[in-house]
Design a protein around this motif. Structure first.
Motif, mmCIF file in Angstrom:
data_model
loop_
_atom_site.group_PDB
_atom_site.id
_atom_site.type_symbol
_atom_site.label_atom_id
_atom_site.label_comp_id
_atom_site.label_asym_id
_atom_site.label_seq_id
_atom_site.Cartn_x
_atom_site.Cartn_y
_atom_site.Cartn_z
ATOM 1 N N ALA A 1 0.804 -1.035 0.119
ATOM 2 C CA ALA A 1 -0.028 0.144 -0.024
ATOM 3 C C ALA A 1 0.961 1.217 -0.031
ATOM 4 O O ALA A 1 0.550 2.226 -0.680
ATOM 5 C CB ALA A 1 -1.173 -0.101 1.287
ATOM 6 N N ARG A 2 1.776 1.103 0.810
ATOM 7 C CA ARG A 2 2.741 2.410 0.735
ATOM 8 C C ARG A 2 3.249 2.816 -0.604
ATOM 9 O O ARG A 2 3.016 3.888 -1.023
ATOM 10 C CB ARG A 2 3.871 2.278 1.834
ATOM 11 N N ALA A 3 3.850 1.732 -1.434
ATOM 12 C CA ALA A 3 4.437 2.091 -2.673
ATOM 13 C C ALA A 3 3.422 2.347 -3.426
ATOM 14 O O ALA A 3 3.569 3.270 -4.375
ATOM 15 C CB ALA A 3 5.233 0.620 -3.275
ATOM 16 N N MET A 4 2.033 1.974 -3.484
ATOM 17 C CA MET A 4 1.026 2.172 -4.325
ATOM 18 C C MET A 4 0.702 3.479 -4.275
ATOM 19 O O MET A 4 0.411 4.382 -5.120
ATOM 20 C CB MET A 4 -0.060 1.415 -4.216
ATOM 21 N N ALA A 5 0.652 3.994 -2.922
ATOM 22 C CA ALA A 5 0.068 5.417 -2.751
ATOM 23 C C ALA A 5 1.111 6.427 -3.232
ATOM 24 O O ALA A 5 0.816 7.601 -3.809
ATOM 25 C CB ALA A 5 0.252 5.444 -1.168
ATOM 26 N N ALA A 6 2.510 5.986 -3.165
ATOM 27 C CA ALA A 6 3.545 6.944 -3.591
ATOM 28 C C ALA A 6 3.453 7.056 -5.179
ATOM 29 O O ALA A 6 3.598 8.205 -5.622
ATOM 30 C CB ALA A 6 4.799 6.249 -3.173
ATOM 31 N N LEU A 7 3.139 5.983 -5.895
ATOM 32 C CA LEU A 7 2.907 5.883 -7.333
ATOM 33 C C LEU A 7 1.674 6.705 -7.767
ATOM 34 O O LEU A 7 1.685 7.603 -8.817
ATOM 35 C CB LEU A 7 2.790 4.441 -7.882
ATOM 36 N N ARG A 8 0.854 6.833 -7.038
ATOM 37 C CA ARG A 8 -0.593 7.512 -7.119
ATOM 38 C C ARG A 8 -0.027 9.093 -7.051
ATOM 39 O O ARG A 8 -0.297 10.099 -7.771
ATOM 40 C CB ARG A 8 -1.399 7.504 -6.524
ATOM 41 N N ALA A 9 0.702 9.521 -6.134
ATOM 42 C CA ALA A 9 1.245 10.724 -5.904
ATOM 43 C C ALA A 9 2.101 11.271 -7.164
ATOM 44 O O ALA A 9 2.097 12.257 -7.517
ATOM 45 C CB ALA A 9 1.957 10.808 -4.668
ATOM 46 N N ILE A 10 2.848 10.287 -7.382
ATOM 47 C CA ILE A 10 4.137 10.462 -8.656
ATOM 48 C C ILE A 10 2.984 11.061 -9.936
ATOM 49 O O ILE A 10 3.711 11.981 -10.679
ATOM 50 C CB ILE A 10 4.770 9.437 -8.900
ATOM 51 N N GLY A 11 2.186 10.100 -10.135
ATOM 52 C CA GLY A 11 1.474 10.257 -11.550
ATOM 53 C C GLY A 11 0.709 11.714 -11.221
ATOM 54 O O GLY A 11 0.723 12.468 -12.431
ATOM 55 N N GLN A 12 0.222 12.210 -10.186
ATOM 56 C CA GLN A 12 -0.268 13.365 -10.094
ATOM 57 C C GLN A 12 0.689 14.588 -10.194
ATOM 58 O O GLN A 12 0.505 15.788 -10.826
ATOM 59 C CB GLN A 12 -1.093 13.629 -8.756
ATOM 60 N N ARG A 13 1.882 14.529 -9.409
ATOM 61 C CA ARG A 13 2.980 15.317 -9.691
ATOM 62 C C ARG A 13 3.504 15.736 -11.038
ATOM 63 O O ARG A 13 3.871 16.681 -11.438
ATOM 64 C CB ARG A 13 4.022 15.075 -8.792
ATOM 65 N N LEU A 14 3.630 14.439 -11.753
ATOM 66 C CA LEU A 14 4.278 14.592 -13.175
ATOM 67 C C LEU A 14 3.396 15.447 -13.913
ATOM 68 O O LEU A 14 3.542 16.140 -14.843
ATOM 69 C CB LEU A 14 4.684 13.167 -13.695
ATOM 70 N N ASP A 15 2.113 15.088 -13.598
ATOM 71 C CA ASP A 15 0.804 15.931 -14.566
ATOM 72 C C ASP A 15 0.875 15.614 -16.061
ATOM 73 O O ASP A 15 0.656 16.386 -16.789
ATOM 74 C CB ASP A 15 0.897 17.476 -14.208
ATOM 75 N N LEU A 16 1.301 14.346 -16.372
ATOM 76 C CA LEU A 16 1.550 13.954 -17.727
ATOM 77 C C LEU A 16 -0.059 13.450 -18.391
ATOM 78 O O LEU A 16 -0.531 12.785 -17.646
ATOM 79 C CB LEU A 16 2.747 13.214 -18.066
ATOM 80 N N ASP A 17 -0.479 13.503 -19.537
ATOM 81 C CA ASP A 17 -1.509 12.787 -19.981
ATOM 82 C C ASP A 17 -1.071 11.496 -20.383
ATOM 83 O O ASP A 17 -1.864 10.324 -20.381
ATOM 84 C CB ASP A 17 -1.953 13.444 -21.396
ATOM 85 N N TYR A 18 0.294 11.219 -20.596
ATOM 86 C CA TYR A 18 0.764 9.675 -20.953
ATOM 87 C C TYR A 18 2.475 9.728 -20.372
ATOM 88 O O TYR A 18 2.993 10.809 -20.774
ATOM 89 C CB TYR A 18 0.758 9.465 -22.455
ATOM 90 N N GLY A 19 2.825 9.043 -19.520
ATOM 91 C CA GLY A 19 3.910 8.738 -19.048
ATOM 92 C C GLY A 19 4.348 7.506 -18.388
ATOM 93 O O GLY A 19 3.228 6.550 -18.471
ATOM 94 N N GLY A 20 5.139 7.436 -17.658
ATOM 95 C CA GLY A 20 5.441 6.236 -16.829
ATOM 96 C C GLY A 20 6.603 6.279 -15.814
ATOM 97 O O GLY A 20 7.526 7.366 -15.897
ATOM 98 N N ILE A 21 6.828 5.059 -15.286
ATOM 99 C CA ILE A 21 7.818 4.973 -14.131
ATOM 100 C C ILE A 21 8.445 3.738 -14.289
ATOM 101 O O ILE A 21 7.952 2.602 -14.202
ATOM 102 C CB ILE A 21 7.279 5.742 -12.810
ATOM 103 N N ASP A 22 9.924 3.534 -14.215
ATOM 104 C CA ASP A 22 10.487 2.424 -13.690
ATOM 105 C C ASP A 22 11.015 2.438 -12.572
ATOM 106 O O ASP A 22 11.669 3.630 -11.930
ATOM 107 C CB ASP A 22 11.654 2.146 -14.836
#
Length: 513
Positions: A438-459
């Motif tokens: 859950a901790r990692a998943m919450a961080a990923l959701r926050a990253i998606g919002q912060r990047l503010d991209l219509d399309y992107g990704g994270i490794d």
């Protein structure tokens, strides 16, 4: 390959010839080759010739079931090609759709059929691009040169000539012939830099801004040719007067996803977008925030995120020795060094300390990124690299590469013959939060919002205590379906929602225009 004419032949070869059995055998062979549309005619003929034949009836039912389960647009194209076997243009379109769907053998068959029907330059151009995609560089070169030869003989076509030079450039780049690759690209886009890729019946047109080199969003898989009407514009060679040639389009996709690569055409893109009244996906300012040495700052303050320190060194800064420059940057432990604008592990070097870098050679003139290395090996000895794709800021699980080496990529992790690793990846795709916590998943959701991209990704990887260890986060992340007959085909049920989400988002944005 069984030709269509053979599949429906009525010519008895011997005295014992059984036309019903012949058609049943042909239909089965075509079905096994994933050619259900072509199997339909012999299956229908067998059922019509022998209405009481249970095998014929069952086979026709199987063919119809497979057609009904297929992609409706693809099935329509396949049936059209079967019913119009001498239409070279139809075979070209079908082959291009197969190529976009990572079905190279089917694409090759269609392009060769079009070639036999006289579509010489188009078929050679498509074959050149196809062979390039499967890294058959000599074959790609051969067909690209045939396109150029046809142009020299008076069959000039700027689009096809440009494609041929693109293929030759990419083949040169793959062989390490960088200067020749650049010359070929100049030859390509001096002829043409704006490409119309129509899709009859598409609801709207998307203008796709791209770069001539690597670093583009995977727009070809996100917006398949033949289904989405595209205008593709290579911005290093864009000219102001071309704006008048664009015609009507509903939305702009800035597909230049690598901020380092974007520098070459940034002024041109900015000037065009300043006067553009259409909505833009992935505006350049948001892409710019994903520079490797800036993304840590972009994502600063997000809970449970570990972003290793990264700096950028100019060629001048490393002129007196890479090791010394890295040491001056404050690194004293293991570091990863890579050229700017590189992807897929190209040029990547891991050194135990800065001093070990003095013997490493990089291309003259190249800027470099230096990143502190965090050993992310799991207790079982494997390294795990997860990828999430962000569509309209929301995360979707895309893949999990598990391998014995620190530089792990899905294509080189040798997972295909390991059911346990395949099962672990599928478990991540099915329920990412259960897999990473859950901790990692919450961080990923926050990253998606912060990047503010219509399309992107994270490794990323996941630390022992459940935090996200960032490798990279940007817009260049590849998304594509796996071959239906390949070892990772089961992933497609999780990849398809990503593609649908992006297409739905694009359609929604376009409707606001």
């Amino acid at each position: 390959m069984t030709p269509i004419s053979s599949a429906i032949s009525t010519s008895p070869g011997t005295a014992a010839y059984d036309p019903v059995a012949d058609r049943i055998a042909s239909a089965r062979e075509l079905l096994q080759a994933r050619r259900a549309a072509e199997a339909l005619i012999p299956a229908q003929q067998a059922a019509a010739m022998a209405p009481a034949n249970a095998q014929a009836a069952a086979l026709l039912d199987q063919v119809q079931t497979e057609l009904a389960a297929g992609d409706p647009e693809l099935v329509k194209l396949e049936l059209t090609a079967v019913l119009n076997p001498d239409d070279g243009a139809g075979h070209l379109v079908l082959g291009e759709v197969y190529a976009a769907a990572d079905r190279p053998h089917d694409a090759e068959r269609c392009f060769k059929r079009a070639l036999a029907l006289g579509r010489i330059r188009d078929a050679h151009a498509d074959l050149a691009a196809l062979y390039l995609s499967v890294e058959m560089f000599d074959a790609a070169d051969h067909h690209a040169h045939l396109v150029l030869s046809a142009a020299d003989e008076g069959g000039d076509d700027d689009t096809l000539v440009a494609i041929a030079y693109q293929v030759l450039a990419a083949a040169c780049e793959a062989r390490g012939e960088h200067a020749q690759a650049e010359r070929r690209l100049d030859q390509a886009y001096a002829r043409q830099s704006l490409f119309r890729q129509p899709a009859p019946g598409a609801a709207f047109t998307t203008l796709v801004l791209v770069t001539r080199g690597p670093g583009n969003i995977s727009y070809a898989s996100l917006l398949p040719r033949g289904q989405f009407d595209r205008l593709v514009w290579y911005m290093e060679h864009a000219r102001p007067e071309q704006v008048a040639e664009l015609g009507s389009y509903a939305v702009v996709l800035n597909a230049i996803g690598d901020p380092d690569v974007a520098l070459a055409s940034q002024a041109t893109v900015d000037a065009f977008l300043a006067g553009c009244e259409r909505p833009v996906l992935n505006p350049p300012a948001r892409v710019e925030a994903t520079f490797r040495h800036r993304v840590g700052e972009t994502l600063a303050g997000i809970d449970d995120l570990v972003a290793p320190r990264t700096i950028r060194l100019s060629f001048d800064e490393i002129s007196d020795g890479l090791g010394a420059a890295v040491a001056r940057g404050g690194f004293d432990g293991p570091v990863i060094v890579r050229p700017t604008g590189s992807h897929g592990g190209k040029g990547l070097v891991l050194a135990d300390d800065p001093a070990a870098l003095d013997s490493v050679a990089f291309d003259d003139g190249a800027d470099l990124y230096v990143t502190a290395f965090h050993d992310y090996r799991s207790a079982d000895g494997f390294y795990r690299k997860y990828r999430m794709i962000f569509v309209d800021r929301e995360p979707y699980a895309y893949h999990l590469a598990i391998g014995p080496q620190w530089m792990v990529h899905h294509r080189s992790a040798e997972m295909a013959d390991d059911p346990s690793r395949i099962a672990e990846e599928l478990a991540f795709l099915r329920d990412p939060e259960a897999a990473i916590g859950a901790r990692a998943m919450a961080a990923l959701r926050a990253i998606g919002q912060r990047l503010d991209l219509d399309y992107g990704g994270i490794d990323f990887s996941v630390t022992e205590d459940g935090q996200v260890l960032l490798f990279e986060a940007n817009a260049t992340m590849l998304t594509h379906l796996e071959p239906a007959d390949g070892p990772f085909a089961a992933k497609n049920r999780y990849i398809e929602p990503i593609l649908r989400a992006f297409r739905d988002h694009l359609t929604t944005v376009a409707s606001r225009a």
